[in-house]
Design a protein around this motif. Structure first.
Motif, PDB file in Angstrom:
ATOM      1  N   ARG A  24       0.805  -1.089  -0.034  1.00 40.46           N
ATOM      2  CA  ARG A  24      -0.050   0.126  -0.147  1.00 40.46           C
ATOM      3  C   ARG A  24       0.979   1.221  -0.007  1.00 40.46           C
ATOM      4  NH1 ARG A  24      -4.804   0.354   3.692  1.00 40.46           N
ATOM      5  NH2 ARG A  24      -5.226   1.942   2.352  1.00 40.46           N
ATOM      6  N   ALA A  25       1.990   1.318   0.733  1.00 33.14           N
ATOM      7  CA  ALA A  25       2.853   2.458   0.743  1.00 33.14           C
ATOM      8  C   ALA A  25       3.455   2.850  -0.485  1.00 33.14           C
ATOM      9  CB  ALA A  25       3.821   2.349   1.665  1.00 33.14           C
ATOM     10  N   GLY A  26       3.576   1.771  -1.617  1.00 31.47           N
ATOM     11  CA  GLY A  26       4.097   1.996  -3.051  1.00 31.47           C
ATOM     12  C   GLY A  26       5.465   1.630  -3.110  1.00 31.47           C
ATOM     13  N   ALA A  27       6.009   2.269  -3.965  1.00 35.20           N
ATOM     14  CA  ALA A  27       7.610   2.110  -4.223  1.00 35.20           C
ATOM     15  C   ALA A  27       8.591   2.407  -3.323  1.00 35.20           C
ATOM     16  CB  ALA A  27       7.918   2.723  -5.778  1.00 35.20           C
ATOM     17  N   ALA A  28       8.023   3.109  -2.451  1.00 33.08           N
ATOM     18  CA  ALA A  28       8.863   3.780  -1.370  1.00 33.08           C
ATOM     19  C   ALA A  28       9.543   2.682  -0.582  1.00 33.08           C
ATOM     20  CB  ALA A  28       8.312   4.787  -0.367  1.00 33.08           C
ATOM     21  N   LEU A  29       8.822   1.498  -0.425  1.00 32.37           N
ATOM     22  CA  LEU A  29       9.216   0.201   0.163  1.00 32.37           C
ATOM     23  C   LEU A  29       9.741  -0.796  -0.576  1.00 32.37           C
ATOM     24  CD1 LEU A  29       6.440  -0.067   2.776  1.00 32.37           C
ATOM     25  CD2 LEU A  29       8.566   1.045   3.223  1.00 32.37           C
ATOM     26  N   GLY A  30       9.839  -0.412  -1.887  1.00 33.99           N
ATOM     27  CA  GLY A  30      10.143  -1.457  -2.906  1.00 33.99           C
ATOM     28  C   GLY A  30      11.666  -1.144  -3.097  1.00 33.99           C
ATOM     29  N   HIS A  31      12.058  -1.439  -4.473  1.00 33.29           N
ATOM     30  CA  HIS A  31      13.206  -1.171  -5.015  1.00 33.29           C
ATOM     31  C   HIS A  31      13.225  -0.457  -6.352  1.00 33.29           C
ATOM     32  CE1 HIS A  31      12.394  -4.114  -7.963  1.00 33.29           C
ATOM     33  NE2 HIS A  31      12.279  -5.068  -7.245  1.00 33.29           N
ATOM     34  N   PRO A  32      14.080   0.093  -6.981  1.00 37.50           N
ATOM     35  CA  PRO A  32      13.977   0.836  -8.149  1.00 37.50           C
ATOM     36  C   PRO A  32      13.430   0.075  -9.235  1.00 37.50           C
ATOM     37  CG  PRO A  32      16.385   0.995  -7.474  1.00 37.50           C
ATOM     38  CD  PRO A  32      15.679  -0.061  -6.728  1.00 37.50           C
ATOM     39  N   ARG A  33      12.410   0.720 -10.029  1.00 37.89           N
ATOM     40  CA  ARG A  33      11.812   0.157 -11.120  1.00 37.89           C
ATOM     41  C   ARG A  33      12.657  -0.435 -12.292  1.00 37.89           C
ATOM     42  NH1 ARG A  33       6.249   2.512 -13.801  1.00 37.89           N
ATOM     43  NH2 ARG A  33       5.734   2.064 -11.895  1.00 37.89           N
ATOM     44  N   GLY A  47      16.296  -9.315 -10.579  1.00 36.91           N
ATOM     45  CA  GLY A  47      17.189  -9.377  -9.873  1.00 36.91           C
ATOM     46  C   GLY A  47      17.528  -8.776  -8.461  1.00 36.91           C
ATOM     47  N   TYR A  48      16.425  -7.896  -8.306  1.00 38.42           N
ATOM     48  CA  TYR A  48      16.339  -7.406  -6.720  1.00 38.42           C
ATOM     49  C   TYR A  48      15.692  -8.127  -5.716  1.00 38.42           C
ATOM     50  CZ  TYR A  48      18.099  -2.807  -8.342  1.00 38.42           C
ATOM     51  OH  TYR A  48      18.790  -1.713  -8.988  1.00 38.42           O
ATOM     52  N   CYS A  49      14.512  -8.587  -6.301  1.00 34.57           N
ATOM     53  CA  CYS A  49      13.368  -9.282  -5.199  1.00 34.57           C
ATOM     54  C   CYS A  49      13.183 -10.795  -5.693  1.00 34.57           C
ATOM     55  CB  CYS A  49      12.353  -8.595  -5.281  1.00 34.57           C
ATOM     56  SG  CYS A  49      10.967  -8.537  -6.480  1.00 34.57           S
ATOM     57  N   ASP A  50      13.664 -11.413  -6.758  1.00 37.98           N
ATOM     58  CA  ASP A  50      13.588 -12.560  -7.016  1.00 37.98           C
ATOM     59  C   ASP A  50      12.023 -13.050  -7.622  1.00 37.98           C
ATOM     60  OD1 ASP A  50      16.019 -13.276  -6.758  1.00 37.98           O
ATOM     61  OD2 ASP A  50      15.786 -13.979  -4.624  1.00 37.98           O
ATOM     62  N   ARG A  51      11.202 -11.889  -7.626  1.00 30.88           N
ATOM     63  CA  ARG A  51       9.858 -12.249  -8.272  1.00 30.88           C
ATOM     64  C   ARG A  51      10.089 -12.788  -9.472  1.00 30.88           C
ATOM     65  NH1 ARG A  51       6.217  -7.065  -7.623  1.00 30.88           N
ATOM     66  NH2 ARG A  51       6.185  -7.987  -5.457  1.00 30.88           N
TER      67      ARG A  51
END
Length: 65
Positions: A24-33, A47-51
Motif C-alpha cells: 500500500r505504501a508503494g515504491a518507497a518500500l520496494g526497489h528501483p523500477r 534481480g532485486y527481489c527474485d519475483r
C-alpha cells in the motif's frame, strides 16, 4: 524458513518490477523500477527481489499444463 519468491503470470513479454506492486505504501518500500523481457524460457526473474514473471501459455506456464 524463507517463503518462495512470488510468481506473477502475465500476457506481455515486457514486464517491470518495483518490488512494491502489492504494498500500500508503494515504491518507497520496494526497489528501483526495472524493466525486463521474457525470453524463450517463458519467464524472467527480478534481480532485486527474485519475483518471477511467467508468460501465460509459454513454456514455463505450469497453470496451462
Amino acid at each position: 524458513m524463507m517463503n518462495p519468491p512470488e510468481t506473477v503470470y502475465t500476457d506481455s513479454h515486457r514486464v517491470y518490477c518495483d518490488g512494491a506492486t502489492d504494498i500500500r505504501a508503494g515504491a518507497a518500500l520496494g526497489h528501483p523500477r526495472v524493466w525486463m523481457e521474457i525470453d524463450e524460457k517463458g519467464y524472467v526473474e527480478c534481480g532485486y527481489c527474485d519475483r518471477r514473471f511467467v508468460l501465460k501459455g509459454g513454456p514455463a506456464d505450469q497453470q496451462a499444463a
